[in-house]
Write a protein that holds these residues in place. Structure first.
Motif, mmCIF file in Angstrom:
data_model
loop_
_atom_site.group_PDB
_atom_site.id
_atom_site.type_symbol
_atom_site.label_atom_id
_atom_site.label_comp_id
_atom_site.label_asym_id
_atom_site.label_seq_id
_atom_site.Cartn_x
_atom_site.Cartn_y
_atom_site.Cartn_z
ATOM 1 N N MET A 1 0.819 -1.228 0.000
ATOM 2 C CA MET A 1 0.000 0.000 0.000
ATOM 3 C C MET A 1 0.853 1.278 0.000
ATOM 4 N N PRO A 2 1.921 1.348 0.815
ATOM 5 C CA PRO A 2 2.781 2.543 0.740
ATOM 6 C C PRO A 2 3.382 2.736 -0.659
ATOM 7 N N PRO B 1 -6.501 8.515 -5.946
ATOM 8 C CA PRO B 1 -7.081 7.184 -6.166
ATOM 9 C C PRO B 1 -8.255 7.222 -7.158
ATOM 10 N N THR C 1 -6.542 -8.822 -2.513
ATOM 11 C CA THR C 1 -7.418 -8.114 -1.563
ATOM 12 C C THR C 1 -7.329 -6.601 -1.785
ATOM 13 N N ILE C 2 -6.117 -6.091 -1.928
ATOM 14 C CA ILE C 2 -5.948 -4.652 -2.168
ATOM 15 C C ILE C 2 -6.620 -4.279 -3.494
ATOM 16 N N THR D 1 -10.506 -4.545 -3.369
ATOM 17 C CA THR D 1 -11.096 -3.515 -2.513
ATOM 18 C C THR D 1 -11.040 -2.157 -3.212
ATOM 19 N N LEU D 2 -9.886 -1.829 -3.814
ATOM 20 C CA LEU D 2 -9.776 -0.567 -4.560
ATOM 21 C C LEU D 2 -10.802 -0.544 -5.695
ATOM 22 N N THR E 1 -14.509 -0.289 -4.331
ATOM 23 C CA THR E 1 -14.927 0.960 -3.685
ATOM 24 C C THR E 1 -14.752 2.169 -4.610
ATOM 25 N N LEU E 2 -13.822 2.078 -5.585
ATOM 26 C CA LEU E 2 -13.665 3.170 -6.551
ATOM 27 C C LEU E 2 -14.562 2.957 -7.772
ATOM 28 N N ILE F 1 -6.831 -6.505 7.051
ATOM 29 C CA ILE F 1 -5.942 -5.335 7.150
ATOM 30 C C ILE F 1 -5.734 -4.690 5.783
ATOM 31 N N ASN F 2 -5.484 -5.518 4.770
ATOM 32 C CA ASN F 2 -5.214 -4.931 3.454
ATOM 33 C C ASN F 2 -6.471 -4.377 2.798
ATOM 34 N N ALA F 3 -7.601 -4.979 3.086
ATOM 35 C CA ALA F 3 -8.858 -4.399 2.603
ATOM 36 C C ALA F 3 -9.102 -3.062 3.296
ATOM 37 N N LYS G 1 -6.895 -1.017 4.592
ATOM 38 C CA LYS G 1 -5.942 -0.019 4.112
ATOM 39 C C LYS G 1 -6.348 0.505 2.732
ATOM 40 N N ALA G 2 -6.737 -0.426 1.839
ATOM 41 C CA ALA G 2 -7.110 -0.014 0.482
ATOM 42 C C ALA G 2 -8.353 0.871 0.522
ATOM 43 N N PHE G 3 -9.313 0.515 1.390
ATOM 44 C CA PHE G 3 -10.538 1.304 1.511
ATOM 45 C C PHE G 3 -10.227 2.687 2.093
ATOM 46 N N PHE H 1 -7.397 4.300 2.119
ATOM 47 C CA PHE H 1 -6.604 5.078 1.161
ATOM 48 C C PHE H 1 -7.497 5.655 0.057
ATOM 49 N N SER H 2 -8.425 4.845 -0.434
ATOM 50 C CA SER H 2 -9.308 5.291 -1.519
ATOM 51 C C SER H 2 -10.098 6.533 -1.129
ATOM 52 N N LEU I 1 -0.394 3.086 6.395
ATOM 53 C CA LEU I 1 -0.562 2.119 5.308
ATOM 54 C C LEU I 1 0.442 0.966 5.368
#
Lengths: 232, 339
Positions: free
Chosen positions: A40-41, A54, A77-78, A81-82, A85-86, B94-96, B98-100, B102-103, B323
């Motif tokens: 994520m970073p 984003p 998962t990242i 989710t992105l 939600t986007l 956790i990664n969900a 963080k992604a949420f 951040f978005s 993050l």
């Protein structure tokens, strides 16, 4: 169209942003860092450097496997989710095909990842469209090499794990085994996006059901199935 | 306190998300359980749990937001269980999260799973400090002293099996399906008298627990009976086992509550759904005149509402993650610093 690409399928990490066919930024690292800590970073850094938010992302490409179970789950998962939600489309790309597309070679290309205990996840491709000639599979390295031996032509191996098995590969295939230089051996998220762009964009309602392609059921499930069969 | 928090919990085999208002009001509380799948294996298989979490995670979060009728822009923060738990399972949540976060440009807060269990009580009634919490679940058996919000002192814990673990193992001995706790509880209530099993009191001043000896005693009892060609009465074994667990938990909790002069005792965690334990604690604490809070059953098993309740107080105290948050399978229960 602005693409975000994410590859955490194996030990290396790659994140890229491609805008209208131009790579704006690509980060590739092989530092054996935990993907949960760095992914994520790294995405944040890439977007910041490209001066994007984003919500500016139009599509997401993710390496869907095969590879490390945990690594795959972090990236997927990242990405899902992105995408969810986007409200942007999500395209899954084979980690092996993406790696194979690094190789600059007109013949047969073999990409592989170490799957431990003498096994690999591997596939072989041919031609500009990377048509699979050995489909993606979980296979013992020896069995894979026996299949490749029948090709009777040089094979280009790509990936850091192929490099790791160079001795075993040469022992079987001798001079027919060629190896990509180190600079082409890491997965690149820009390649992932290149392959994703060739696919039709999936509908948004497919995002919820997107899961990694593990290419193996878990050990517990395999044992359970065995038990069920015994009982019949 | 005024805040709106989306909370996510995936530390074991429940994929859960919730929206909590002001730390006290549950706007939604969604839990996708894997029990049906995990039953096949007689327990939670970490790899299977992680795979199910990836299948469910965005569905569960979406449902939590929809049921709460909340847009991401309404939220103040995203909270997620950081640990302890199964690392592969934690990483999905956790990664969900963080992604949420951040978005939508939201801060992220990493919550301790046990702190979450304790804060489930604040969804029922306000916490009164100092308080004592008995946390009993499949992975934990702890007595936690809190002198104020965010202050945790573990004064006793199990030295071997968690109480819930012992329940599951004894249930297996009695050929009960997973998860065994509810079956033992039910059987125990059907027996007139229980088999006599030992109580592990440990040293006189210790608030620690031990359940592995009791578990062995149950197994030995079954073996001895079998060797003598006698049938065991599962109800009596269940009652004997439960009586031993409940008596030790109750006695130590009441003793600590009196000694520390607490204003409230909270019971939390999956095993606190156990009727025998609730009745015993409630009776013993009433006798001492110490207020007792036992959250409803759906807030005792793993859920995200409790994570959101805890995070609301962390948010107010200025606690933030970033993050680079990682799953911490062995995360210690530490007090959070105010900023």
């Amino acid at each position: 169209m602005i693409w975000l690409g994410i590859d955490t399928s194996n030990a290396p990490l790659s994140v890229a942003i491609v805008k209208d066919g131009q790579v704006l930024i690509e980060i590739v690292q092989n530092l054996k860092l935990t993907h949960s800590v760095s992914c994520m970073p790294t995405i944040e850094e890439a977007l910041k450097k490209a001066n994007l938010k984003p919500a500016d992302i139009d599509g997401i490409a993710v390496s869907e496997g095969p590879g490390s179970y945990t690594g795959l789950r972090i990236g997927v998962t990242i990405a899902k989710t992105l995408a969810w939600t986007l409200k942007k489309p999500l395209v899954g790309v084979s980690s092996l095909k993406s790696l194979a597309s690094n190789a600059i070679y007109s013949g047969t290309i073999c990409a592989m990842f170490d799957a431990r205990r003498g096994n690999v996840y591997a596939a072989a491709f041919q031609g500009d469209e990377l048509t699979p000639v050995i489909p993606e599979q979980h296979v013992s390295l020896q069995e894979l090499l026996e299949k490749l031996e029948t090709f009777n032509e040089p094979i280009m191996f790509v990936g850091i794990d192929a490099q790791k098995f160079e001795e075993e590969i040469r022992a079987k295939l001798g001079d027919k085994a060629k190896f990509s230089p180190a600079s082409l051996n890491l997965p690149r998220a820009s390649k992932l996006i290149e392959l994703a762009e060739k696919e039709p964009l999936p509908a948004l309602d497919t995002i919820h059901h997107f899961v990694p392609k593990y290419h193996r059921i878990s050990e517990a499930e395999a044992n359970w199935i065995k038990e069920q069969k015994k009982g019949q | 306190m005024e805040n709106l928090i989306l909370a996510i919990e995936t530390s074991c085999d429940e994929t859960a998300a919730s929206v909590i208002k002001n730390g006290t009001e549950i706007l939604s509380n969604v839990v996708a359980s894997q029990i049906e799948s995990q039953k096949r294996f007689g327990g939670v298989v970490p790899e299977i749990a992680s795979r199910h979490h990836v299948e469910q995670i965005t569905i569960v979060i979406e449902e939590a937001l929809e049921k709460a009728n909340i847009e991401p822009s309404d939220l103040n923060a995203v909270a997620v269980t950081e640990g302890p738990g199964l690392v592969g399972a934690l990483l999905v949540g956790i990664n969900a999260a963080k992604a949420f976060a951040f978005s939508h440009g939201l801060p992220i807060i990493g919550v301790h799973h046990i702190a979450g269990h304790i804060y489930a009580s604040s969804l029922v009634e306000p916490m009164q400090f100092p308080l004592l919490a008995l946390v009993v679940s499949g992975g934990h058996t702890e007595l936690v002293y809190m002198k104020e919000h965010g202050s945790f002192e573990v004064i006793g814990e199990t030295r071997d099996d968690a109480a819930g673990e012992a329940y599951d193992k004894v249930a297996r001995v009695l050929n009960m399906p997973y998860p065994g706790g509810p079956h033992i509880d039910r059987l125990a209530h059907e027996a007139e008298k229980g088999v006599e099993f030992p109580r592990a009191w440990l040293e006189e001043n210790s608030y620690d627990f031990s359940f592995s000896g009791l578990k062995s005693a149950v197994i030995n009892y079954k073996h001895n009976m079998e060797q003598r060609g006698e049938e065991i009465v599962p109800e009596e074994v269940a009652k004997g086992f439960q009586d031993s667990v409940v008596e030790v938990l109750t006695t130590k909790t009441v003793k600590a509550a009196k000694e520390l002069n607490v204003k409230q005792v909270i019971v939390a965690g999956g095993v606190s759904a156990n009727r025998g334990l609730r009745e015993s604690l409630s009776e013993a604490l009433a006798k001492e005149g110490i207020p007792f809070v036992a959250p409803p059953l759906h807030l005792c098993t793993d859920n995200a509402a409790m994570i959101g309740a805890c995070a609301a107080y962390m948010y107010e105290a200025g606690v933030r993650g970033d993050l680079s948050m990682n799953g911490l399978p062995g995360k210690e229960l530490k007090s959070w610093a105010r900023s």
